[in-house]
Design a protein around this motif. Structure first.
Motif, PDB file in Angstrom:
ATOM      1  N   PRO A 205       7.703  -6.681 -25.907  1.00  0.00           N
ATOM      2  CA  PRO A 205       8.746  -5.898 -26.581  1.00  0.00           C
ATOM      3  C   PRO A 205       8.383  -5.644 -28.049  1.00  0.00           C
ATOM      4  O   PRO A 205       7.838  -6.516 -28.729  1.00  0.00           O
ATOM      5  N   LEU A 206       8.695  -4.454 -28.514  1.00  0.00           N
ATOM      6  CA  LEU A 206       8.455  -4.108 -29.916  1.00  0.00           C
ATOM      7  C   LEU A 206       9.106  -5.131 -30.839  1.00  0.00           C
ATOM      8  O   LEU A 206       8.532  -5.500 -31.863  1.00  0.00           O
ATOM      9  N   LEU A 207      10.283  -5.615 -30.484  1.00  0.00           N
ATOM     10  CA  LEU A 207      10.973  -6.611 -31.312  1.00  0.00           C
ATOM     11  C   LEU A 207      10.084  -7.815 -31.584  1.00  0.00           C
ATOM     12  O   LEU A 207      10.023  -8.305 -32.712  1.00  0.00           O
ATOM     13  N   TYR A 208       9.393  -8.311 -30.578  1.00  0.00           N
ATOM     14  CA  TYR A 208       8.538  -9.482 -30.753  1.00  0.00           C
ATOM     15  C   TYR A 208       7.393  -9.189 -31.711  1.00  0.00           C
ATOM     16  O   TYR A 208       7.026 -10.036 -32.523  1.00  0.00           O
ATOM     17  N   VAL A 209       6.826  -8.001 -31.607  1.00  0.00           N
ATOM     18  CA  VAL A 209       5.736  -7.622 -32.510  1.00  0.00           C
ATOM     19  C   VAL A 209       6.256  -7.551 -33.947  1.00  0.00           C
ATOM     20  O   VAL A 209       5.626  -8.067 -34.874  1.00  0.00           O
ATOM     21  N   LEU A 210       7.419  -6.921 -34.126  1.00  0.00           N
ATOM     22  CA  LEU A 210       7.975  -6.786 -35.474  1.00  0.00           C
ATOM     23  C   LEU A 210       8.279  -8.150 -36.097  1.00  0.00           C
ATOM     24  O   LEU A 210       7.940  -8.407 -37.252  1.00  0.00           O
ATOM     25  N   ARG A 211       8.897  -9.015 -35.339  1.00  0.00           N
ATOM     26  CA  ARG A 211       9.307 -10.316 -35.883  1.00  0.00           C
ATOM     27  C   ARG A 211       8.152 -11.314 -35.943  1.00  0.00           C
ATOM     28  O   ARG A 211       7.966 -11.979 -36.959  1.00  0.00           O
ATOM     29  N   ASN A 212       7.384 -11.428 -34.861  1.00  0.00           N
ATOM     30  CA  ASN A 212       6.375 -12.482 -34.786  1.00  0.00           C
ATOM     31  C   ASN A 212       5.048 -12.095 -35.426  1.00  0.00           C
ATOM     32  O   ASN A 212       4.449 -12.899 -36.141  1.00  0.00           O
ATOM     33  N   ASP A 213       4.594 -10.876 -35.179  1.00  0.00           N
ATOM     34  CA  ASP A 213       3.294 -10.466 -35.709  1.00  0.00           C
ATOM     35  C   ASP A 213       3.398  -9.928 -37.129  1.00  0.00           C
ATOM     36  O   ASP A 213       2.541 -10.216 -37.964  1.00  0.00           O
ATOM     37  N   LEU A 214       4.427  -9.124 -37.388  1.00  0.00           N
ATOM     38  CA  LEU A 214       4.561  -8.504 -38.710  1.00  0.00           C
ATOM     39  C   LEU A 214       5.519  -9.275 -39.629  1.00  0.00           C
ATOM     40  O   LEU A 214       5.684  -8.917 -40.790  1.00  0.00           O
TER      41      LEU A 214
END
Length: 155
Positions: free
Chosen positions: A21-30
């Protein structure tokens, strides 16, 4: 899977499975904290971001479904401390945050809504936010904040 996405005006190289999910990328990666994890089902709206100006539930959008040149905007990219977006200012002025958990999603949804409707009625604002949950009881102040931002030309 490595891919590039543009978030808040900056390009990022992301290495994540395509179904992430995009949410995971935004919160965890970025490491962005604006979009929140609420229900994970796209029902509460706390994870809302803008993709090419349209409000999207980032918990439901898979990273592989993001168009290569899409512009993703989170609350952090809407305005700055020095120059907040009119919606951010209006939410503060109207004290439209209580716990603050839904606030980011509401502001992002309102930004998309005001881009298409620069002089909304209270009923139109309430309808635009019908799919967003606020359990604190701040809905009246949220509606007033969006109306105030519209009057100040937030679109």
């Amino acid at each position: 899977m490595a891919m590039r996405i543009k978030v808040n005006g900056r390009r990022h190289q992301i290495d994540a499975p395509p179904n992430t999910p995009l949410l995971y990328v935004l919160r965890n990666d970025l490491e962005l904290s604006g979009p929140k994890f609420g229900c994970g089902l796209g029902q509460c709206g706390t994870c809302t971001v803008l993709i090419d100006g349209k409000a999207v539930r980032s918990c439901q959008r898979r990273i592989a479904a993001i168009p290569p040149n899409a512009e993703i905007v989170t609350l952090e990219g809407l305005g700055t401390r020095e120059s907040p977006h009119p919606l951010q200012t209006a939410f503060i002025e109207e004290q439209a945050l209580q716990c603050g958990y839904c606030t980011s999603g509401m502001i992002m949804a309102a930004a998309s809504f005001l881009a298409d409707n620069d002089d909304p009625t209270e009923a139109q604002i309430r309808q635009a936010l019908a799919g967003y949950l606020c359990r604190c009881g701040a809905q009246g102040r949220i509606v007033r904040a969006i109306r105030r931002a519209a009057e100040k030309g937030a679109a």
